[in-house]
Design an enzyme around this catalytic site. Structure first.
Site, short mmCIF file in Angstrom:
data_model
loop_
_atom_site.label_atom_id
_atom_site.label_comp_id
_atom_site.label_asym_id
_atom_site.label_seq_id
_atom_site.Cartn_x
_atom_site.Cartn_y
_atom_site.Cartn_z
N LYS A 129 5.07 4.45 -1.12
CA LYS A 129 5.24 5.81 -1.65
C LYS A 129 6.59 6.40 -1.25
O LYS A 129 7.11 7.30 -1.92
CB LYS A 129 4.09 6.69 -1.16
N GLY B 194 0.81 -1.21 0.00
CA GLY B 194 0.00 0.00 0.00
C GLY B 194 0.85 1.26 0.00
O GLY B 194 1.93 1.31 -0.59
N SER B 195 0.38 2.26 0.71
CA SER B 195 1.00 3.59 0.63
C SER B 195 2.37 3.68 1.29
O SER B 195 3.06 4.69 1.12
CB SER B 195 0.06 4.62 1.24
N THR B 196 2.79 2.67 2.05
CA THR B 196 4.16 2.72 2.57
C THR B 196 5.17 2.70 1.43
O THR B 196 6.28 3.23 1.57
CB THR B 196 4.45 1.54 3.52
#
Length: 482
Positions: free
Chosen positions: A216, A212-214
């Protein structure tokens, strides 16, 4: 001589020669292979003929041995706080073999490793004293991770960013290895292997899931290193909502009111803006994002700590739309908690990644080293300037953004939340992630952490990295900085 007798004699002689040849071949060429065969009962008898060597945490053994009755295997393995340390030790079972550190160092722990030989042992036929495995695990951090995970299905890893020492490695639900260490533990074994929650799986090392957004953080590092954006405070070119390239699919943000249009990297990390990092990944292209991911450790099929971790994957052969989705840690991107801890560790350590390891030394019965693992075996991932900018943005996430539950009083804490889609059309409960680092300016202590919650039993609307994973990371970081 009767012709029939003569023929029979020749035939018998040939049989004898064949038998002698076979015996010679077995003894000369097959002896070692047969001796090492797992089905050779003598090996198992020898392995458990004396107490096994121990696996040690902070100077205290977390394993032991006790005498058995009614079997030719004289000792069986025991464990202290077995469920707490199962993800570290693995199990040593008389019936089902050995895993994790128990398996890797089986020869040292049962005394059969050639390095343990004493010249007099060959004369006296004395069995060699087993060796000991010294781990890097910090019991306070390990317990903080395990207790904070509680009944959730998930995993957590803590790493010292400078040395690479793994301070905690927890996976839940766990199991007590003592319950399957004997020869008559079939019921317990069937219960464990039949459990749909898979307690025998080491989720910290061996179950890669969408981060997921980790992820990014990896994309932001690629953009800064490539020069796509000069700093984390430079405005990006990021329409909101963002339509995936060559499609009509719109990539929306979780928080529709967040200021994500053309947001800076700092703001985009603070609010976890999908449009910014999807567009950023597409602008960079899959080759540049993959190159950065691989510098952090993705696609490494030989990551040994010394237990081999499953490879975290950043895919190739993606089209632009898929590359955009990979920028928010979706499509076919997968990561283990160890991998995401490595990302935060490199950022915390001024862009240098120290090789992660959870064994410091393997010693013989006299305490002399058989194998030593160096601390601080580093390689540069990003520049010091890029790492400093990413730390600054991660601090904003914790102080003002989506990661407030990770704050530790008196410490510099930076982090990144993640909520990864699960199931077709996101039909199943999402995975909650949090990766972070913490530094105590007074003592100089620091730690990098990653937490993944696969399933907490919470309602889907209540699943978030800040709500589920960040509190676990907070307790681990606080324990590490004490």
């Amino acid at each position: 001589m009767n012709k029939t007798i003569r023929h029979t004699s020749v035939f018998v002689l040939l049989l004898v020669l064949a038998l002698l040849g076979r015996a010679t071949w077995v003894q000369a060429y097959r002896a070692e292979a047969l001796a090492d065969d797992q089905k050779n009962r003598r090996n198992t008898i020898a392995q458990y003929a004396q107490p096994l060597g121990n696996i040690v945490v902070a100077g205290s053994p977390v394993t032991g041995s006790k005498r058995t009755e009614g079997t030719d295997l004289e000792y069986r393995r025991t464990y202290t706080d077995g469920e707490l340390y199962a993800a570290v030790t693995g199990y040593s079972s008389q019936a089902y073999g050995s895993t994790q550190l128990e398996g890797i160092y089986a020869d040292v722990l049962d005394g059969t490793d050639d390095r343990l030989k004493n010249p007099l042992d060959a004369v006296t036929r004395k069995q060699r004293e087993p060796g000991t495995v010294l781990t890097t695990i910090d019991p306070a951090v390990q317990e903080a991770a395990y207790r904070a995970l509680g009944n959730k299905k998930g995993a957590a890893v803590a790493v010292d960013p400078v040395s690479g020492r793994i301070l905690a490695l927890a996976s839940t639900p766990s199991y007590d290895p003592s319950k399957i260490s004997g020869t008559n533990d079939g019921a317990a074994w069937r219960e464990l292997t039949g459990d749909p929650d898979k307690p025998l799986v080491n989720r910290a090392l061996r179950q890669p899931l969408p981060p997921g957004s980790t992820f990014k953080l990896v994309v932001a590092a690629a953009a800064l290193e490539d020069g796509l954006y000069r700093s984390v405070d430079t405005a990006t070119e990021s329409p909101s909502p963002y339509t995936l390239p060559h499609t009509r699919t719109v990539l929306r943000n979780e928080n529709a009111s967040a200021p994500c249009e053309n947001a800076t990297i700092r703001t985009a990390l603070r609010y976890s803006c999908n449009n910014v990092f999807g567009k950023m990944a597409a602008d960079l292209g899959q080759a540049k994002v993959r190159a950065m991911a691989e510098r952090f450790g993705f696609n490494d099929a030989e990551l040994d700590v010394p237990v081999r971790a499953y490879a975290s994957v950043y895919p190739s052969t993606m089209d632009p739309a898929q590359t955009a989705l990979s920028g928010i840690g979706q499509f076919d991107v997968t990561a283990t908690p160890l991998q995401m801890a490595m990302v935060s560790a490199a950022i915390a350590n001024d862009g240098l990644l120290a090789a992660p390891h959870m064994v410091s030394e393997v010693v013989d019965s006299d305490g002399d080293a058989l194998t030593s693992y160096e601390d601080g075996d580093t390689r540069r991932i990003v520049s010091s300037a890029t790492a400093a900018q990413l730390r600054s943005a991660m601090v904003t996430v914790v102080e003002e953004g989506t990661g407030t539950n990770a704050a530790v009083a008196g410490a510099e804490v930076g982090g990144k939340t993640g909520t990864a889609q699960h199931g077709e059309n996101n039909s199943k409960t999402p995975y909650a992630w949090f990766t972070s680092y913490a530094k105590d300016p007074a003592t100089g202590k620091q730690v990098a952490v990653a937490v993944m919650i696969e399933d907490s039993g919470a309602a889907r609307s209540e699943v978030s990295g800040n709500g589920l994973a960040a509190p676990v990371a907070q307790k681990m970081m606080a324990a590490a900085l004490k």
